[in-house]
Design a protein around this motif. Structure first.
Motif, PDB file in Angstrom:
ATOM      1  N   ALA A 106       0.873  -1.180   0.000  1.00  0.00           N
ATOM      2  CA  ALA A 106       0.000   0.000   0.000  1.00  0.00           C
ATOM      3  C   ALA A 106       0.906   1.225   0.000  1.00  0.00           C
ATOM      4  O   ALA A 106       1.442   1.600   1.046  1.00  0.00           O
ATOM      5  CB  ALA A 106      -0.900  -0.003   1.227  1.00  0.00           C
ATOM      6  N   PRO A 107       1.121   1.843  -1.160  1.00  0.00           N
ATOM      7  CA  PRO A 107       2.059   2.967  -1.232  1.00  0.00           C
ATOM      8  C   PRO A 107       1.740   4.104  -0.266  1.00  0.00           C
ATOM      9  O   PRO A 107       2.636   4.845   0.126  1.00  0.00           O
ATOM     10  CB  PRO A 107       1.926   3.440  -2.682  1.00  0.00           C
ATOM     11  N   SER A 108       0.486   4.218   0.165  1.00  0.00           N
ATOM     12  CA  SER A 108       0.123   5.282   1.105  1.00  0.00           C
ATOM     13  C   SER A 108       0.564   4.960   2.538  1.00  0.00           C
ATOM     14  O   SER A 108       0.594   5.838   3.388  1.00  0.00           O
ATOM     15  CB  SER A 108      -1.384   5.517   1.071  1.00  0.00           C
ATOM     16  N   ASN A 109       0.921   3.702   2.809  1.00  0.00           N
ATOM     17  CA  ASN A 109       1.397   3.302   4.128  1.00  0.00           C
ATOM     18  C   ASN A 109       2.876   3.690   4.246  1.00  0.00           C
ATOM     19  O   ASN A 109       3.700   3.205   3.482  1.00  0.00           O
ATOM     20  CB  ASN A 109       1.221   1.788   4.297  1.00  0.00           C
ATOM     21  N   PRO A 110       3.240   4.549   5.204  1.00  0.00           N
ATOM     22  CA  PRO A 110       4.635   4.993   5.331  1.00  0.00           C
ATOM     23  C   PRO A 110       5.625   3.836   5.500  1.00  0.00           C
ATOM     24  O   PRO A 110       6.774   3.947   5.103  1.00  0.00           O
ATOM     25  CB  PRO A 110       4.628   5.894   6.566  1.00  0.00           C
ATOM     26  N   SER A 111       5.197   2.727   6.079  1.00  0.00           N
ATOM     27  CA  SER A 111       6.075   1.572   6.257  1.00  0.00           C
ATOM     28  C   SER A 111       6.371   0.863   4.944  1.00  0.00           C
ATOM     29  O   SER A 111       7.271   0.036   4.874  1.00  0.00           O
ATOM     30  CB  SER A 111       5.449   0.563   7.217  1.00  0.00           C
ATOM     31  N   MET A 112       5.567   1.167   3.930  1.00  0.00           N
ATOM     32  CA  MET A 112       5.710   0.469   2.655  1.00  0.00           C
ATOM     33  C   MET A 112       6.179   1.396   1.538  1.00  0.00           C
ATOM     34  O   MET A 112       6.005   1.093   0.365  1.00  0.00           O
ATOM     35  CB  MET A 112       4.377  -0.172   2.258  1.00  0.00           C
TER      36      MET A 112
END
Length: 181
Positions: free
Chosen positions: A12-18
């Motif tokens: 999920a590109p919107s997830n900072p961890s990803m």
């Protein structure tokens, strides 16, 4: 050193961890060279010593899970496999667009995969075939109805489980181009 592409599921590109930077960092931490992202949806190209694909997949997945909490879905293909798939021209004369959404669904482990046609007709999908070398189903999807998942995509997951990942033909072309740059 061989060139590879990791096709990651569940990014999920919107997830900072990803973020692309963090995902690339995991690959660099594994000692891979020439690590680069292709589009912000879990496509990483890299160079690594020749080895077994399933070993690369396991190492990468374990590191992604341990370092970023990304639970699963790493499929690796070599440059040769993806280049041969592109060169086979499975969609002659077609270009990717709303009415001709060209897709390749990669199967993680093709051992024991019985290739069969979907049981349910889907007027929005035409299955082109299965490329054994790339371990990928190829299809043309009419994706003009927003918010509706074609029956074909649901059938693939029911039939082959979650160890699959789908990329548009345009993304596959971009991955190969990045591998060759």
């Amino acid at each position: 050193m061989n060139r590879y592409a990791a096709l990651l599921r569940g990014i999920a590109p919107s997830n900072p961890s990803m973020s692309n930077a963090k995902v690339r960092g995991v690959f660099e931490g594994l000692g891979f060279e020439g690590v680069a992202s292709v589009v912000a949806s879990g496509n990483i190209v890299f160079r690594a010593p020749d080895g077994e694909i399933d070993e690369l997949e396991s190492r990468i997945q374990a590191a992604l899970n341990r370092e970023l909490g990304i639970p699963g879905g790493t499929i690796v293909r070599s440059h040769g496999e993806l280049r041969a798939l592109l060169d086979s021209d499975p969609f002659p004369g077609l270009t990717h667009g709303r009415g001709t959404y060209l897709i390749a669904t990669f199967v993680k482990d093709s051992a024991g995969v019985t290739v069969r046609e979907p049981e349910v007709e889907d007027p929005r999908t035409r299955v082109v075939g299965y490329d054994e070398a790339a371990r990928a189903f190829l299809a043309i999807v009419d994706n003009s109805e927003e918010g509706k998942t074609p029956n074909f995509m649901a059938w693939l997951e029911r039939t082959y489980g979650k160890n699959i990942t789908t990329r548009t033909w345009l993304t596959v072309q971009r991955i190969v181009k990045k591998m060759e740059s």
